[in-house]
Design a protein around this motif. Structure first.
Motif, PDB file in Angstrom:
ATOM      1  N   GLU A  34      17.825  54.584  36.111  1.00 58.87           N
ATOM      2  CA  GLU A  34      18.298  54.953  37.436  1.00 58.87           C
ATOM      3  C   GLU A  34      17.230  55.813  38.112  1.00 58.87           C
ATOM      4  O   GLU A  34      16.852  56.859  37.591  1.00 58.87           O
ATOM      5  N   LYS A  35      16.772  55.399  39.259  1.00 59.09           N
ATOM      6  CA  LYS A  35      15.746  56.138  39.979  1.00 59.09           C
ATOM      7  C   LYS A  35      16.053  56.116  41.471  1.00 59.09           C
ATOM      8  O   LYS A  35      16.673  55.185  41.987  1.00 59.09           O
ATOM      9  N   PRO A  36      15.618  57.170  42.184  1.00 56.44           N
ATOM     10  CA  PRO A  36      15.888  57.230  43.622  1.00 56.44           C
ATOM     11  C   PRO A  36      14.982  56.288  44.389  1.00 56.44           C
ATOM     12  O   PRO A  36      13.829  56.059  44.029  1.00 56.44           O
ATOM     13  N   TRP A  90      20.166  55.810  45.362  1.00 58.49           N
ATOM     14  CA  TRP A  90      19.746  55.511  44.002  1.00 58.49           C
ATOM     15  C   TRP A  90      19.738  54.001  43.761  1.00 58.49           C
ATOM     16  O   TRP A  90      20.448  53.250  44.402  1.00 58.49           O
ATOM     17  N   ARG A 101      22.716  52.634  40.287  1.00 58.75           N
ATOM     18  CA  ARG A 101      23.717  53.699  40.095  1.00 58.75           C
ATOM     19  C   ARG A 101      25.111  53.078  40.137  1.00 58.75           C
ATOM     20  O   ARG A 101      25.467  52.413  41.117  1.00 58.75           O
TER      21      ARG A 101
END
Length: 354
Positions: free
Chosen positions: A296-298, A321, A324
């Motif tokens: 999970e990364k922005p 995100w 997410r």
């Protein structure tokens, strides 16, 4: 009556207890038997221990044990004029008395086995004597006193010694008064227990077309739905409700692998399945690595705001995100985002925009 099975086998070969309780006087008989005993053997024990002492009962409430639902047992009781009633699961109004007595008896035998050692069937008569001479709040007296109309003469409480002369009229009046008082006490106790249950009861209703989860009961030694023991799932599904049977049962649309299981279940075995279609992430949109993991990364910063507390002010940023589950936007502290993802905030100057 009810059976307590799966007990440790004694030197006499006994590994079960046949428990029989009178609904009015609460007097109980605990009979040590073998779990493999046939229904003919149970009928012999019933005649010797119950009918010979108390006469033929008017009605019997029991669970759905294969021996107590056999044709022989039904024919045997019908010839004696006894009505048979079978209890239903999750209905304590029918078998609550026997289940409560079973818990008490197991605690007594557990204490005897730990403190005195030896086989549990050696202490079964003492447990029966102690149970029948203990005070019961539902009838306001011990079961022995209610059954025989006098106090039991025990080594620790001798009571009255000698004969008491009462006329026949006095005996009838005294017994009738005692029975009426016990019935009033039982009504009060049942109302009290009902109020306790109603406080924790929530009526569940489902509509045709709803999806529900099915509870898996953890029976020992029995495989349900190809799962065994404590590691099996508590609920499986979801399954679609296709019909309502009566007031407390529903018929489900089960898959082919569960075709051997009856598709009608009690409402207590079902759990409402609440689904959120917006929270579902399609598998084709998830990018995974060679180890089948995803991170999970922005992706972007949408908005910024400040939250004022009692002693300090915190700057928050609204982050979008990737991968997410649930909501894809969350508010995160700006300092943590600058520390963990400096490249995301490098080209953004919120002060100039303000």
């Amino acid at each position: 009556m009810d059976l307590i099975t799966k007990l440790p086998r004694t030197p006499h070969g006994n590994d079960a207890i046949w428990m029989i309780v009178d609904r009015l006087t609460k007097s109980a008989h605990f009979l040590a038997i073998k779990e493999s005993s046939s229904v003919e053997k149970l009928a012999e024990i019933f005649m010797r221990e119950i009918v010979a002492r108390h006469g033929v009962p008017v009605s019997i409430v029991s669970d759905r044990d294969t021996r107590l639902t056999s044709r022989f047992w039904g024919k045997f009781q019908k010839e004696m004029g006894t009505r048979l009633h079978l209890s239903m699961a999750f209905h304590p109004q029918t078998d609550g008395q026997s289940e409560r007595t079973i818990h008490t008896l197991e605690d007594m035998l557990r204490a005897c086995a730990i403190d005195f050692g030896g086989s549990w069937d050696q202490y079964l008569p003492l447990a029966e004597f102690s149970y029948n001479n203990s005070f019961h709040s539902s009838i306001g007296r011990p079961p022995y006193e209610m059954l025989y109309g006098r106090k039991c003469r025990t080594p620790i409480c001798w009571g009255e010694v000698g004969q008491r002369v009462l006329g026949s009229t006095d005996i009838v009046l005294k017994t009738t008064e005692m029975i009426q008082m016990v019935r009033d006490r039982l009504t009060t106790a049942q109302s009290r227990q009902k109020s306790y249950a109603d406080k924790r009861r929530s009526d569940l209703e489902f509509q045709i077309g709803d999806y529900v989860l099915l509870k898996v009961s953890p029976w020992k030694g029995v495989i349900w739905f190809r799962k065994r023991g404590k590691l099996g799932p508590r609920y499986i599904g979801p399954y679609k409700v296709i019909a309502r049977v009566g007031k407390v049962a529903y018929r489900l649309e089960l898959p082919d692998e569960l075709s051997l299981i009856h598709n009608t279940f009690h409402v207590s075995q079902l759990w409402k399945c609440v689904t959120d279609e917006t929270a579902v992430i399609p598998l084709e949109d998830i990018q995974i690595d060679e180890r089948l993991n995803y991170v999970e990364k922005p992706i972007a910063i949408i908005e910024r705001k400040t939250k004022t507390l009692r002693n300090k002010v915190i700057s928050l940023v609204k982050v979008q995100w990737q991968h997410r589950k649930g909501s894809e936007w969350t508010w995160e502290p700006e300092t943590e985002m600058r520390k963990d993802y400096p490249e995301l905030l490098a080209d953004i100057d919120f002060e100039d925009e303000a």
